[in-house]
Design a protein around this motif. Structure first.
Motif, PDB file in Angstrom:
ATOM      1  N   TYR A 157      -1.783   1.772  -1.768  1.00 46.48           N
ATOM      2  CA  TYR A 157      -1.106   1.398  -2.940  1.00 46.48           C
ATOM      3  C   TYR A 157      -1.998   1.180  -3.977  1.00 46.48           C
ATOM      4  O   TYR A 157      -1.620   0.675  -4.993  1.00 46.48           O
TER       5      TYR A 157
ATOM      6  N   HIS B 101      -1.973   3.113  -6.764  1.00 54.50           N
ATOM      7  CA  HIS B 101      -1.296   3.289  -7.973  1.00 54.50           C
ATOM      8  C   HIS B 101      -0.479   2.283  -8.367  1.00 54.50           C
ATOM      9  O   HIS B 101      -0.083   2.290  -9.582  1.00 54.50           O
TER      10      HIS B 101
ATOM     11  N   LEU C 122       3.835  -7.310  -2.472  1.00 55.12           N
ATOM     12  CA  LEU C 122       3.807  -6.047  -1.481  1.00 55.12           C
ATOM     13  C   LEU C 122       3.045  -6.072  -0.364  1.00 55.12           C
ATOM     14  O   LEU C 122       3.301  -5.557   0.820  1.00 55.12           O
TER      15      LEU C 122
ATOM     16  N   THR D 175      13.494   4.535  -4.313  1.00 55.66           N
ATOM     17  CA  THR D 175      12.739   3.318  -3.971  1.00 55.66           C
ATOM     18  C   THR D 175      13.757   2.160  -3.861  1.00 55.66           C
ATOM     19  O   THR D 175      13.618   1.182  -2.943  1.00 55.66           O
TER      20      THR D 175
ATOM     21  N   ARG E  80      17.182   4.425   3.221  1.00 53.00           N
ATOM     22  CA  ARG E  80      17.499   3.497   2.565  1.00 53.00           C
ATOM     23  C   ARG E  80      18.768   2.993   2.159  1.00 53.00           C
ATOM     24  O   ARG E  80      19.163   1.800   1.808  1.00 53.00           O
TER      25      ARG E  80
ATOM     26  N   VAL F 266      14.070  -3.576  -3.332  1.00 47.67           N
ATOM     27  CA  VAL F 266      13.298  -2.653  -3.883  1.00 47.67           C
ATOM     28  C   VAL F 266      11.814  -2.681  -2.913  1.00 47.67           C
ATOM     29  O   VAL F 266      11.473  -1.606  -2.849  1.00 47.67           O
ATOM     30  N   SER F 267      11.332  -3.745  -2.546  1.00 48.40           N
ATOM     31  CA  SER F 267      10.234  -3.966  -1.762  1.00 48.40           C
ATOM     32  C   SER F 267      10.578  -3.950  -0.123  1.00 48.40           C
ATOM     33  O   SER F 267       9.755  -3.182   0.268  1.00 48.40           O
TER      34      SER F 267
ATOM     35  N   ASN G 255      12.374  -1.917   1.636  1.00 46.77           N
ATOM     36  CA  ASN G 255      13.097  -0.929   1.659  1.00 46.77           C
ATOM     37  C   ASN G 255      12.657   0.291   2.744  1.00 46.77           C
ATOM     38  O   ASN G 255      12.862   1.197   2.968  1.00 46.77           O
TER      39      ASN G 255
HETATM   40  P1  DAT Z   1       8.055   4.830  -2.789  1.00 51.75           P
HETATM   41  O1  DAT Z   1       8.097   3.919  -1.630  1.00 51.75           O
HETATM   42  O2  DAT Z   1       9.487   5.075  -3.033  1.00 51.75           O
HETATM   43  O3  DAT Z   1       7.330   5.937  -3.112  1.00 51.75           O
HETATM   44  P2  DAT Z   1       6.310   3.732  -5.005  1.00 51.75           P
HETATM   45  O4  DAT Z   1       5.246   4.387  -4.471  1.00 51.75           O
HETATM   46  O5  DAT Z   1       6.699   3.533  -6.332  1.00 51.75           O
HETATM   47  O6  DAT Z   1       7.828   3.622  -4.238  1.00 51.75           O
HETATM   48  O7  DAT Z   1       6.171   2.081  -4.549  1.00 51.75           O
HETATM   49  C1  DAT Z   1       5.685   1.785  -3.392  1.00 51.75           C
HETATM   50  C2  DAT Z   1       6.395   0.589  -2.709  1.00 51.75           C
HETATM   51  O8  DAT Z   1       6.006  -0.695  -3.851  1.00 51.75           O
HETATM   52  C3  DAT Z   1       7.825   0.450  -2.828  1.00 51.75           C
HETATM   53  O9  DAT Z   1       8.435   1.171  -1.633  1.00 51.75           O
HETATM   54  C4  DAT Z   1       8.246  -0.802  -2.663  1.00 51.75           C
HETATM   55  C5  DAT Z   1       7.089  -1.447  -3.641  1.00 51.75           C
HETATM   56  N1  DAT Z   1       7.481  -1.697  -4.967  1.00 51.75           N
HETATM   57  C6  DAT Z   1       7.692  -0.476  -6.035  1.00 51.75           C
HETATM   58  N2  DAT Z   1       8.363  -0.861  -7.172  1.00 51.75           N
HETATM   59  C7  DAT Z   1       8.508  -2.367  -6.997  1.00 51.75           C
HETATM   60  C8  DAT Z   1       9.023  -3.207  -7.981  1.00 51.75           C
HETATM   61  N3  DAT Z   1       9.116  -3.034  -9.117  1.00 51.75           N
HETATM   62  N4  DAT Z   1       9.226  -4.464  -7.632  1.00 51.75           N
HETATM   63  C9  DAT Z   1       8.734  -4.694  -6.065  1.00 51.75           C
HETATM   64  N5  DAT Z   1       8.042  -3.882  -5.328  1.00 51.75           N
HETATM   65  C10 DAT Z   1       7.864  -2.685  -5.663  1.00 51.75           C
END
Ligand code: DAT
Ligand code: MG
Length: 153
Positions: free
Chosen positions: A49, A51, A61, A91, A102, A109-110, A112
């Motif tokens: 994670y 990014h 997270l 997401t 999902r 959101v988290s 998921n």
């Molecule tokens: P994805 O899992 O759809 O690729 P992501 O790479 O942007 O999405 O984010 C990774 C994970 O981080 C996501 O599954 C859940 C968590 N996350 C993302 N945005 C969030 C937010 N705004 N609040 C809380 N958790 C979040």
């Protein structure tokens, strides 16, 4: 054929959704070439994670992803990265389309329920992050004769 990474997250393990989620990918026609249960540590989560490392929700997270084991899957198929993302849904799970994992199984959101690689470049980094080469299994899947047309195999 392309390979991609899925993590069945701690919320899905706790809620008894592991079989159902694997089944969705199997029924889609994706080939399971790697599968294992693992408990993630801070180091792998910081890499996975990266990014999101500067986001205010990163610590939550990370704690969530360490709270139970996860199930790592490596799935193979034609354009598997995009196909798996479509089956996974967006997401923010409570807004994800019905019929996606999902959309059907989550509200958060988290929490998921699944992670799926978001591009070929990500998949190429994420599969070896979670699987050693000897944990990926190459085998003939007879179902492919029916899952794909001849020129797609
Ligand atoms: P994805 O899992 O759809 O690729 P992501 O790479 O942007 O999405 O984010 C990774 C994970 O981080 C996501 O599954 C859940 C968590 N996350 C993302 N945005 C969030 C937010 N705004 N609040 C809380 N958790 C979040
Ligand atoms: Mg992502």
């Amino acid at each position: 054929m392309e390979r991609t990474l899925v993590l069945i997250k701690p919320d899905a393990v706790q809620r008894g959704l592991v079989g159902e989620i694997i089944s969705r990918f199997e029924k889609k026609g994706l080939k399971l070439v790697g599968l294992k249960m693992m408990t993630l540590d801070e180091a792998v989560l910081r890499e996975h994670y990266a990014h999101l490392a500067d986001k205010p929700f990163f610590e939550g997270l990370s704690n969530f992803m360490k709270s139970s084991p996860v199930i790592a899957l490596c799935l193979e198929g034609l354009e598997a990265v995009d196909a798996v993302r479509l089956v996974t849904g967006i997401t923010k799970a409570r807004e994800a389309d019905g019929g996606t994992i999902r959309g059907d199984f989550a509200m958060s959101v988290s929490c998921n329920v699944v992670h799926a690689s978001d591009s070929r470049e990500s998949a190429e980094k994420e599969v070896p992050r979670f699987f050693n080469p000897d944990e990926i299994h190459e085998y003939f899947k007879s179902e492919y004769v029916h899952v794909y047309a001849e020129d797609e195999r």
